[in-house]
Design a protein around this motif. Sequence first.
Motif, PDB file in Angstrom:
ATOM      1  N   LEU A 183      -0.046  -3.462 -13.357  1.00  0.00           N
ATOM      2  CA  LEU A 183      -1.151  -2.927 -12.616  1.00  0.00           C
ATOM      3  C   LEU A 183      -1.153  -1.492 -12.198  1.00  0.00           C
ATOM      4  O   LEU A 183      -2.066  -0.840 -12.007  1.00  0.00           O
ATOM      5  N   GLY A 184       0.236  -1.242 -11.687  1.00  0.00           N
ATOM      6  CA  GLY A 184       0.213  -0.116 -10.898  1.00  0.00           C
ATOM      7  C   GLY A 184       0.290   0.984 -12.075  1.00  0.00           C
ATOM      8  O   GLY A 184      -0.510   2.088 -11.728  1.00  0.00           O
ATOM      9  N   ALA A 185       0.764   0.786 -13.108  1.00  0.00           N
ATOM     10  CA  ALA A 185       0.737   1.840 -14.081  1.00  0.00           C
ATOM     11  C   ALA A 185      -0.613   2.072 -14.557  1.00  0.00           C
ATOM     12  O   ALA A 185      -0.971   3.238 -15.162  1.00  0.00           O
ATOM     13  N   ALA A 186      -1.281   1.145 -14.563  1.00  0.00           N
ATOM     14  CA  ALA A 186      -2.883   1.055 -14.805  1.00  0.00           C
ATOM     15  C   ALA A 186      -3.764   1.914 -13.933  1.00  0.00           C
ATOM     16  O   ALA A 186      -5.017   2.073 -14.267  1.00  0.00           O
ATOM     17  N   GLY A 187      -3.005   2.355 -12.835  1.00  0.00           N
ATOM     18  CA  GLY A 187      -3.787   2.937 -11.810  1.00  0.00           C
ATOM     19  C   GLY A 187      -4.555   2.228 -10.836  1.00  0.00           C
ATOM     20  O   GLY A 187      -5.310   2.787  -9.964  1.00  0.00           O
ATOM     21  N   VAL A 188      -3.972   0.975 -10.662  1.00  0.00           N
ATOM     22  CA  VAL A 188      -4.728  -0.064  -9.619  1.00  0.00           C
ATOM     23  C   VAL A 188      -3.636   0.104  -8.219  1.00  0.00           C
ATOM     24  O   VAL A 188      -2.403   0.129  -8.471  1.00  0.00           O
ATOM     25  N   PRO A 189      -4.222   0.534  -7.062  1.00  0.00           N
ATOM     26  CA  PRO A 189      -3.336   0.909  -6.115  1.00  0.00           C
ATOM     27  C   PRO A 189      -2.945  -0.278  -5.314  1.00  0.00           C
ATOM     28  O   PRO A 189      -3.496  -0.600  -4.314  1.00  0.00           O
ATOM     29  N   VAL A 190      -1.957  -0.794  -5.817  1.00  0.00           N
ATOM     30  CA  VAL A 190      -1.140  -2.141  -5.303  1.00  0.00           C
ATOM     31  C   VAL A 190       0.123  -1.719  -4.728  1.00  0.00           C
ATOM     32  O   VAL A 190       1.150  -0.701  -5.645  1.00  0.00           O
ATOM     33  N   TYR A 191       0.507  -1.882  -3.684  1.00  0.00           N
ATOM     34  CA  TYR A 191       1.816  -1.575  -3.084  1.00  0.00           C
ATOM     35  C   TYR A 191       2.650  -2.746  -2.409  1.00  0.00           C
ATOM     36  O   TYR A 191       1.999  -3.974  -2.334  1.00  0.00           O
ATOM     37  N   ALA A 192       3.799  -2.851  -2.346  1.00  0.00           N
ATOM     38  CA  ALA A 192       4.652  -3.832  -1.571  1.00  0.00           C
ATOM     39  C   ALA A 192       5.148  -3.277  -0.256  1.00  0.00           C
ATOM     40  O   ALA A 192       5.359  -2.469  -0.052  1.00  0.00           O
ATOM     41  N   ASP A 193       4.874  -4.580   0.755  1.00  0.00           N
ATOM     42  CA  ASP A 193       5.643  -4.438   2.034  1.00  0.00           C
ATOM     43  C   ASP A 193       6.834  -5.264   2.101  1.00  0.00           C
ATOM     44  O   ASP A 193       6.772  -6.388   1.361  1.00  0.00           O
ATOM     45  N   ARG A 194       7.998  -4.694   2.425  1.00  0.00           N
ATOM     46  CA  ARG A 194       9.336  -5.315   2.654  1.00  0.00           C
ATOM     47  C   ARG A 194       9.452  -6.126   3.813  1.00  0.00           C
ATOM     48  O   ARG A 194       8.655  -5.785   4.828  1.00  0.00           O
ATOM     49  N   GLY A 195      10.265  -7.142   3.877  1.00  0.00           N
ATOM     50  CA  GLY A 195      10.540  -7.730   5.120  1.00  0.00           C
ATOM     51  C   GLY A 195       9.920  -9.166   5.073  1.00  0.00           C
ATOM     52  O   GLY A 195       9.423  -9.694   4.272  1.00  0.00           O
ATOM     53  N   PRO A 196      10.319 -10.088   6.314  1.00  0.00           N
ATOM     54  CA  PRO A 196       9.746 -11.535   6.118  1.00  0.00           C
ATOM     55  C   PRO A 196       8.266 -11.463   6.084  1.00  0.00           C
ATOM     56  O   PRO A 196       7.648 -12.587   5.394  1.00  0.00           O
ATOM     57  N   ALA A 197       7.356 -10.699   6.416  1.00  0.00           N
ATOM     58  CA  ALA A 197       5.975 -10.847   6.677  1.00  0.00           C
ATOM     59  C   ALA A 197       5.543  -9.867   5.498  1.00  0.00           C
ATOM     60  O   ALA A 197       4.391  -9.703   5.661  1.00  0.00           O
ATOM     61  N   GLY A 198       6.119  -9.465   4.528  1.00  0.00           N
ATOM     62  CA  GLY A 198       5.879  -8.477   3.551  1.00  0.00           C
ATOM     63  C   GLY A 198       5.086  -9.327   2.581  1.00  0.00           C
ATOM     64  O   GLY A 198       4.649 -10.497   2.326  1.00  0.00           O
ATOM     65  N   GLY A 199       4.571  -8.637   1.301  1.00  0.00           N
ATOM     66  CA  GLY A 199       4.038  -9.056   0.066  1.00  0.00           C
ATOM     67  C   GLY A 199       3.383  -7.829  -0.413  1.00  0.00           C
ATOM     68  O   GLY A 199       3.331  -6.702  -0.091  1.00  0.00           O
ATOM     69  N   TYR A 200       2.728  -8.128  -1.551  1.00  0.00           N
ATOM     70  CA  TYR A 200       1.799  -7.364  -2.170  1.00  0.00           C
ATOM     71  C   TYR A 200       0.363  -7.403  -1.617  1.00  0.00           C
ATOM     72  O   TYR A 200      -0.107  -8.269  -1.351  1.00  0.00           O
ATOM     73  N   GLN A 201      -0.242  -5.999  -1.671  1.00  0.00           N
ATOM     74  CA  GLN A 201      -1.587  -6.041  -1.367  1.00  0.00           C
ATOM     75  C   GLN A 201      -2.288  -4.483  -1.887  1.00  0.00           C
ATOM     76  O   GLN A 201      -1.597  -3.717  -2.465  1.00  0.00           O
ATOM     77  N   LEU A 202      -3.613  -4.644  -1.963  1.00  0.00           N
ATOM     78  CA  LEU A 202      -4.088  -3.426  -2.309  1.00  0.00           C
ATOM     79  C   LEU A 202      -4.229  -2.501  -1.282  1.00  0.00           C
ATOM     80  O   LEU A 202      -4.745  -2.786  -0.218  1.00  0.00           O
ATOM     81  N   LEU A 203      -4.707  -1.324  -1.680  1.00  0.00           N
ATOM     82  CA  LEU A 203      -4.657  -0.038  -0.694  1.00  0.00           C
ATOM     83  C   LEU A 203      -6.080  -0.511  -0.135  1.00  0.00           C
ATOM     84  O   LEU A 203      -7.184  -0.835  -0.809  1.00  0.00           O
ATOM     85  N   ASP A 204      -6.184  -0.074   1.290  1.00  0.00           N
ATOM     86  CA  ASP A 204      -7.541  -0.500   2.092  1.00  0.00           C
ATOM     87  C   ASP A 204      -8.752  -0.006   1.367  1.00  0.00           C
ATOM     88  O   ASP A 204      -8.668   1.308   0.955  1.00  0.00           O
ATOM     89  N   GLY A 205      -9.745  -0.562   1.169  1.00  0.00           N
ATOM     90  CA  GLY A 205     -10.937   0.027   0.819  1.00  0.00           C
ATOM     91  C   GLY A 205     -11.103  -0.165  -0.828  1.00  0.00           C
ATOM     92  O   GLY A 205     -12.274  -0.012  -1.555  1.00  0.00           O
ATOM     93  N   TYR A 206     -10.004  -0.471  -1.623  1.00  0.00           N
ATOM     94  CA  TYR A 206     -10.018  -0.620  -2.952  1.00  0.00           C
ATOM     95  C   TYR A 206     -10.781  -2.099  -3.275  1.00  0.00           C
ATOM     96  O   TYR A 206     -10.414  -2.844  -2.784  1.00  0.00           O
TER      97      TYR A 206
END
Length: 347
Positions: free
Chosen positions: A42-65
């Motif tokens: 998805l990232g390679a296709a241009g979808v703004p998805v990123y990961a947060d590290r840590g116990p409360a982390g996870g994947y999410q989309l850039l706000d507003g996308y």
Amino acid sequence: MRASRLLSLLLLLQNRGRMTAQELARELEVSVRTVYRDVESLGAAGVPVYADRGPAGGYQLLDGYRTRLTGLTGDEAGTLFLAGMPGPAAELGLGSVLAAAELKLRAALPGELADRADRVRERFHLDAPGWFRADEPTPHLATVADAVWQARMIDVRYRRWKAPREVTRMLSPLGVVLKAGRWYLVAGFRDRVTAYRVVNVLDATLLDEPADRPPGFDLAAFWRDWTEQYERGVYTGQATVRMTAEALGRMAYVFPPEMSRTARERAGPPGDDGWLTTTVPIESIRHGHIELLKLGAEAEVLAPPELRERFAETARGMGRTYLPDGADSTRPGPEGPGLRVGQSSDE
């Protein structure tokens, strides 16, 4: 297959926000390693998805996308319209909202998918109530639904089957369920969650106090467990019944499922005369009398004695009504002429 999974992953993140790789893997029914690869794609296709590290982390989309409604298959587009229930939606006060949403959804679909959705709507219709049952009057359903949507406490005056018949409850609403044309409110009262028939709500007042929702409460899972417990617990007694094999087979069509299923499971082998003995679960003597009357002369209640005597009284009354001389009738039984109607087995 992979393209469909990538779209599902994207829509999960869009609708639910931050999700861990384990949560995504469970929803998509794939391995965590597969989720890692799909997120990279998805990232390679241009979808703004990123990961947060840590116990409360996870994947999410850039706000507003937001992704546009694309990638629907013909079957998916059709079933979306099949899921629309105008009758129940109107009862909840959402008829116009549903109609507007369907119009917007259809306008967003490409021509071929829109045509397919129209064909589904033209060819399938949902009629929720069972046969010979009219819609129940539920004048307070809209208030109950508002309490659920707004997560606010509700004060109800409720009619129940046991004394005292009318009670007042301040409920914490958790959901509404439509079961075979009947509306139920799932709500908490004190430390217990249970279901209430909306037709039995005599008065309802929406309160300003916010309602508490138990952490992780799953309405569908609760309803499944509650209905199973209700169906098991409602039959507090049993009747021993002698009946014809034909009557046993007919029970599936005229009796509640639990009664007919148990009767079939516990039935002994039929004798040379075609009669057999089985055990039938009943709610009460009155309930057993009403239900087993459906089998007419093809069934004989052997126990409990109170139920047998109830049938004897009914038979005597029917004899006085239908027989010219009002005399008792006899019928052959397994050991000869059998008992006269109204005669007990120990006479």
